[in-house]
Scaffold this motif. Structure first.
Motif, mmCIF file in Angstrom:
data_model
loop_
_atom_site.group_PDB
_atom_site.id
_atom_site.type_symbol
_atom_site.label_atom_id
_atom_site.label_comp_id
_atom_site.label_asym_id
_atom_site.label_seq_id
_atom_site.Cartn_x
_atom_site.Cartn_y
_atom_site.Cartn_z
ATOM 1 N N LEU A 210 13.000 -7.849 -23.993
ATOM 2 C CA LEU A 210 13.804 -8.461 -22.933
ATOM 3 C C LEU A 210 13.375 -8.018 -21.539
ATOM 4 O O LEU A 210 13.723 -8.684 -20.549
ATOM 5 C CB LEU A 210 15.289 -8.132 -23.144
ATOM 6 C CG LEU A 210 15.919 -8.628 -24.451
ATOM 7 C CD1 LEU A 210 17.417 -8.322 -24.446
ATOM 8 C CD2 LEU A 210 15.676 -10.113 -24.658
ATOM 9 N N ASP A 211 12.639 -6.929 -21.432
ATOM 10 C CA ASP A 211 12.171 -6.477 -20.119
ATOM 11 C C ASP A 211 10.702 -6.855 -19.872
ATOM 12 O O ASP A 211 10.078 -6.361 -18.924
ATOM 13 C CB ASP A 211 12.356 -4.969 -19.959
ATOM 14 C CG ASP A 211 11.597 -4.157 -21.003
ATOM 15 O OD1 ASP A 211 10.971 -4.767 -21.915
ATOM 16 O OD2 ASP A 211 11.637 -2.912 -20.932
ATOM 17 N N SER A 212 10.161 -7.744 -20.695
ATOM 18 C CA SER A 212 8.755 -8.131 -20.550
ATOM 19 C C SER A 212 8.617 -9.310 -19.593
ATOM 20 O O SER A 212 9.547 -10.111 -19.399
ATOM 21 C CB SER A 212 8.166 -8.519 -21.906
ATOM 22 O OG SER A 212 8.761 -9.713 -22.389
ATOM 23 N N GLY A 213 7.421 -9.432 -19.008
ATOM 24 C CA GLY A 213 7.152 -10.574 -18.142
ATOM 25 C C GLY A 213 7.173 -11.886 -18.895
ATOM 26 O O GLY A 213 7.609 -12.917 -18.368
ATOM 27 N N ARG A 214 6.699 -11.884 -20.147
ATOM 28 C CA ARG A 214 6.696 -13.118 -20.931
ATOM 29 C C ARG A 214 8.117 -13.616 -21.153
ATOM 30 O O ARG A 214 8.391 -14.813 -21.031
ATOM 31 C CB ARG A 214 5.994 -12.896 -22.277
ATOM 32 C CG ARG A 214 5.966 -14.149 -23.165
ATOM 33 C CD ARG A 214 5.178 -15.272 -22.472
ATOM 34 N NE ARG A 214 5.431 -16.578 -23.025
ATOM 35 C CZ ARG A 214 4.595 -17.239 -23.841
ATOM 36 N NH1 ARG A 214 3.476 -16.663 -24.237
ATOM 37 N NH2 ARG A 214 4.870 -18.446 -24.247
ATOM 38 N N TYR A 215 9.019 -12.721 -21.484
ATOM 39 C CA TYR A 215 10.405 -13.140 -21.690
ATOM 40 C C TYR A 215 10.994 -13.708 -20.407
ATOM 41 O O TYR A 215 11.663 -14.748 -20.420
ATOM 42 C CB TYR A 215 11.254 -11.966 -22.177
ATOM 43 C CG TYR A 215 12.724 -12.306 -22.251
ATOM 44 C CD1 TYR A 215 13.221 -13.084 -23.288
ATOM 45 C CD2 TYR A 215 13.605 -11.884 -21.262
ATOM 46 C CE1 TYR A 215 14.563 -13.426 -23.352
ATOM 47 C CE2 TYR A 215 14.955 -12.222 -21.311
ATOM 48 C CZ TYR A 215 15.429 -12.989 -22.354
ATOM 49 O OH TYR A 215 16.758 -13.338 -22.403
ATOM 50 N N ALA A 216 10.736 -13.053 -19.290
ATOM 51 C CA ALA A 216 11.282 -13.526 -18.011
ATOM 52 C C ALA A 216 10.758 -14.920 -17.674
ATOM 53 O O ALA A 216 11.515 -15.787 -17.211
ATOM 54 C CB ALA A 216 10.942 -12.537 -16.899
#
Length: 414
Positions: A210-216
């Motif tokens: 949830l803290d990854s760039g892909r998720y964002a």
């Protein structure tokens, strides 16, 4: 196990279903389009393909793997029976006998229609002893496959066993609005596959943190383009999303039909249908084994309750299905279907025009089987019900499952 039924009384009609029928007519609840025809004008493989499609009809998600199982059992039985026949009328009769036995056993509400269809086929093929014997051989093949698949965990009760979601937490799946329906298909991942052996070996690793760039990035895309009132989604994107909101089985029925119509050889065509459904059943099993292992939340939950710019009023274009996010069932099915079609049918013989029984007025045209996978990946994002990474992983898993299944196939009927 069903006992042998007497032959239905032959009628003086033949069922002629046009080779140009679209997906909408394939899914029609009735077996229509009856006309007189000489035997040479009827393609028995396409005829019984359309009868299978009409028997299944338009389905919802919780019915999909069970319906795919019906396709697989019927056409595996037909494959065995046709291979044992010596071509010509005997092969057509074996095909009809196998499918009639399998479909009437698994879809007893359609017995009257299927009896009439078998009578029409037999009337067309004539009274030769070899034809009648081939029908019985087809029935025997169907009974064998039905016995082999008994207890495979793909019955509706096993597939849709009750599931209690874990307590709410960031990233964890919860029932979704507006209905907050209980989870479905929680037992599907425990079903017995047709081609692969080790289901856990094909379950993908976890989704992005949830803290990854892909998720964002994925969250932002689904929020913007997947909203019910999105201003960044084009009309064409909306049409694609609406088209692929139907079940994958219904969506691919017309595509597979086009592939069958475009190749020659009865056994080869029957094998294509059987292997397509065997591989896509396996992909559906792996999908749900993964969904209920990872228990990832859906975009609507993430956008309404997550830490990144929560919006309690956000709603997706398409109502979110009642099961966890990761990976996408539609794209896993698409990836598996793509591999089977490319491997066994080759490229489409011409443009494949598909209609949807659930998206009136929308037709899509495809010239390569990979284009259907592409649209499935995009459609689930544009619908607001999946993250893009979920869709991309699903397609990759489907391709892997189908390729592994075909690699284990030794060229003989399953």
């Amino acid at each position: 196990m069903a006992s042998a039924r007497p032959y239905p009384r032959p009628s003086r009609r033949a069922l002629l279903i046009g080779a140009g029928a679209g997906a909408a007519s394939l899914a029609a609840p009735g077996l229509t389009g009856v006309a007189s025809a000489r035997g040479s004008e009827v393609d028995s493989v396409v005829e019984w393909y359309d009868l299978t499609a009409a028997t299944i009809g338009v389905i919802t998600g919780p019915l999909q793997v069970n319906s795919s199982r019906t396709w697989a059992i019927g056409w595996i039985a037909a494959w065995r029976a046709v291979t044992r026949a010596r071509g010509g009328a005997a092969a057509d009769a074996a095909l009809a006998g196998a499918l009639h036995e399998a479909l009437t056993t698994l879809s007893p509400a359609r017995v009257a229609d299927l009896d009439a269809a078998l009578a029409a086929t037999l009337d067309r093929l004539g009274p030769a002893a070899a034809v009648r014997a081939a029908v019985e051989n087809g029935r025997d093949a169907a009974r064998d496959v039905l016995a082999e698949r008994a207890g495979d965990g793909l019955d509706l009760a096993s597939v849709n066993r009750p599931f209690t979601p874990p307590p709410a937490a960031p990233g964890v799946w919860q029932p979704t609005p507006p209905g907050y329906a209980a989870a479905v298909q929680a037992g599907q991942g425990d079903g017995r596959p047709f081609l692969i052996e080790d289901v856990p070996a094909y379950v993908p690793g976890p989704p992005p943190a949830l803290d990854s760039g892909r998720y964002a990035r994925d969250l932002a895309e689904s929020r913007a383009v997947g909203a019910a009132q999105s201003t960044s989604r084009s009309d064409r994107q909306t049409d694609v999303a609406r088209f692929w909101a139907q079940t994958s089985l219904n969506g691919y029925t017309g595509a597979l039909r086009a592939a069958v119509a475009g190749i020659r050889g009865t056994a080869r065509r029957v094998a294509l249908v059987a292997l397509f459904h065997a591989a896509t059943v396996d992909a559906q099993i792996v999908t749900y084994a993964a969904k209920y292992r990872h228990l990832r939340w859906r975009p609507v939950t993430a956008i309404r309750t997550g830490d990144i710019a929560p919006d309690p009023e956000w709603a997706p274009l398409i109502t979110t299905p009642a099961h966890p996010e990761y990976p996408s069932g539609h794209t896993t099915y698409a990836g598996a279907g793509e591999v089977v079609l490319r491997s066994l049918a080759g490229p489409p013989a011409g443009p494949v025009v598909l209609a949807s029984p659930t998206a009136a007025g929308v037709t899509l045209t495809y010239r390569d089987w990979r284009e259907l996978t592409r649209d499935n990946v995009d459609a689930r994002v544009w619908s607001g019900i999946h993250f893009r990474h979920t869709d991309e992983v699903g397609a990759a898993v489907g391709r892997l499952v189908a390729a592994a299944g075909l690699a284990r196939w030794d060229g003989r009927p399953l």
